[in-house]
Scaffold this motif. Structure first.
Motif, short mmCIF file in Angstrom:
data_model
loop_
_atom_site.label_atom_id
_atom_site.label_comp_id
_atom_site.label_asym_id
_atom_site.label_seq_id
_atom_site.Cartn_x
_atom_site.Cartn_y
_atom_site.Cartn_z
N LEU A 25 50.03 -25.29 33.91
CA LEU A 25 50.38 -24.02 33.29
C LEU A 25 49.22 -23.03 33.35
CD1 LEU A 25 52.44 -25.17 30.18
CD2 LEU A 25 53.24 -23.63 31.98
N ALA A 26 48.03 -23.52 33.07
CA ALA A 26 46.85 -22.65 33.10
C ALA A 26 46.60 -22.12 34.51
CB ALA A 26 45.63 -23.41 32.60
N PHE A 68 49.19 -15.74 38.54
CA PHE A 68 49.99 -14.55 38.33
C PHE A 68 49.19 -13.42 37.70
CE2 PHE A 68 53.49 -17.50 38.97
CZ PHE A 68 54.32 -16.75 39.79
N ASN A 69 48.21 -13.77 36.87
CA ASN A 69 47.35 -12.73 36.31
C ASN A 69 46.55 -12.06 37.41
OD1 ASN A 69 46.14 -11.43 33.86
ND2 ASN A 69 44.27 -12.34 34.72
N ASN A 108 55.18 -5.46 38.25
CA ASN A 108 54.00 -6.00 37.56
C ASN A 108 54.25 -6.20 36.07
OD1 ASN A 108 52.23 -6.40 39.63
ND2 ASN A 108 50.68 -4.98 38.89
N ALA A 109 55.02 -5.29 35.48
CA ALA A 109 55.31 -5.43 34.05
C ALA A 109 56.06 -6.73 33.79
CB ALA A 109 56.14 -4.23 33.57
N HIS A 110 56.97 -7.08 34.69
CA HIS A 110 57.69 -8.34 34.54
C HIS A 110 56.75 -9.53 34.78
CE1 HIS A 110 61.45 -6.26 34.12
NE2 HIS A 110 61.37 -5.72 35.31
N GLU A 164 52.16 -13.95 30.37
CA GLU A 164 51.95 -14.16 28.93
C GLU A 164 52.75 -15.38 28.44
OE1 GLU A 164 53.17 -10.48 27.25
OE2 GLU A 164 51.35 -9.39 27.88
N THR A 165 53.95 -15.54 28.96
CA THR A 165 54.77 -16.69 28.55
C THR A 165 54.14 -17.99 29.03
OG1 THR A 165 56.77 -15.32 28.68
CG2 THR A 165 57.07 -17.72 28.69
#
Length: 213
Positions: free
Chosen positions: A181-182, A188-189, A156-158, A164-165
């Motif tokens: 992108l959005a 993924f969020n 999850n950290a990755h 974020e990127t």
């Protein structure tokens, strides 16, 4: 140390301690060592030497069902980019109720000790197995880890960094690219949030079960 308590120098560092596992942030790139290099005995691409075939189903060491499970785990983990021998060893250890040393693995799996040593250390780098020693002996035992929820959190950290990127690219992009992108960032969020909730729920149920017992 008794004569049968010999040890393989490949199984521990010169001071007798276990090799480093994951990096401080919990990552283990490509299943290799924390600095990204292959453990001793691995090729630069992370492959393990051929450990040889497993005993045939129905052999003295394995039932048909056990042999099938071990083989399937090897095939599955090969698709994850790990050597099939490493996956087979993981399947074998998952079926064991007690820690197992390399001599026992060699006898029961019928594979080369050197290959099994490499496979065990690669599984350890992924934190899928843990090692232990016996009092008064330097013999190394391995067992499968049963609390793998931290692997999900490390992943999850990755995924959070990836999200974020993606988000950082949204204001840069235009038109359909911006929408894409959005959308990906939102996907993924949601994955990260759901995984964290799943782990929290699982830990709460496990704690409750432990208390009740």
């Amino acid at each position: 140390m008794t004569p049968d308590e010999t040890t393989n120098d490949d199984d521990f560092t010169p001071d007798g301690s276990a090799p480093d596992g994951l990096t401080p942030d919990g990552s283990a790139p490509d299943g290799l060592t924390p600095d990204g290099s292959a453990p001793d005995g691995l090729a630069p691409g992370g492959s393990a030497p051929d450990a040889g075939p497993l005993p045939a189903p129905g052999s003295a060491e394995f039932s048909d069902a056990e042999a099938s499970f071990i083989s399937e785990m090897g095939s599955l983990m090969e698709r994850w980019g790990l050597p099939q021998a490493t996956g087979r060893l993981f399947g074998y250890l998952l079926l064991r109720n007690k820690p197992v040393d390399l001599d026992t693995m060699t006898r029961e799996l019928g594979q080369a000790k050197s290959g099994l040593s490499v496979a065990a250390r690669q599984l350890e780098a992924w934190t899928l197995v843990r090692r232990s020693t016996r009092p008064g002996s330097r013999r190394i035992d391995y067992e499968a880890v049963g609390d793998l929820q931290h692997l999900l959190l490390v992943n999850n950290a990755h995924m959070r960094k990836f999200t974020e990127t993606l988000n950082s690219g949204v204001p840069v992009a235009r038109g359909e690219a911006r929408d894409r992108l959005a959308s990906l960032a939102g996907l993924f969020n949601g994955y990260v949030e759901q995984t964290e909730a799943l782990v929290a729920d699982w830990e709460a149920r496990r704690a409750a079960a432990t208390t009740s017992s």
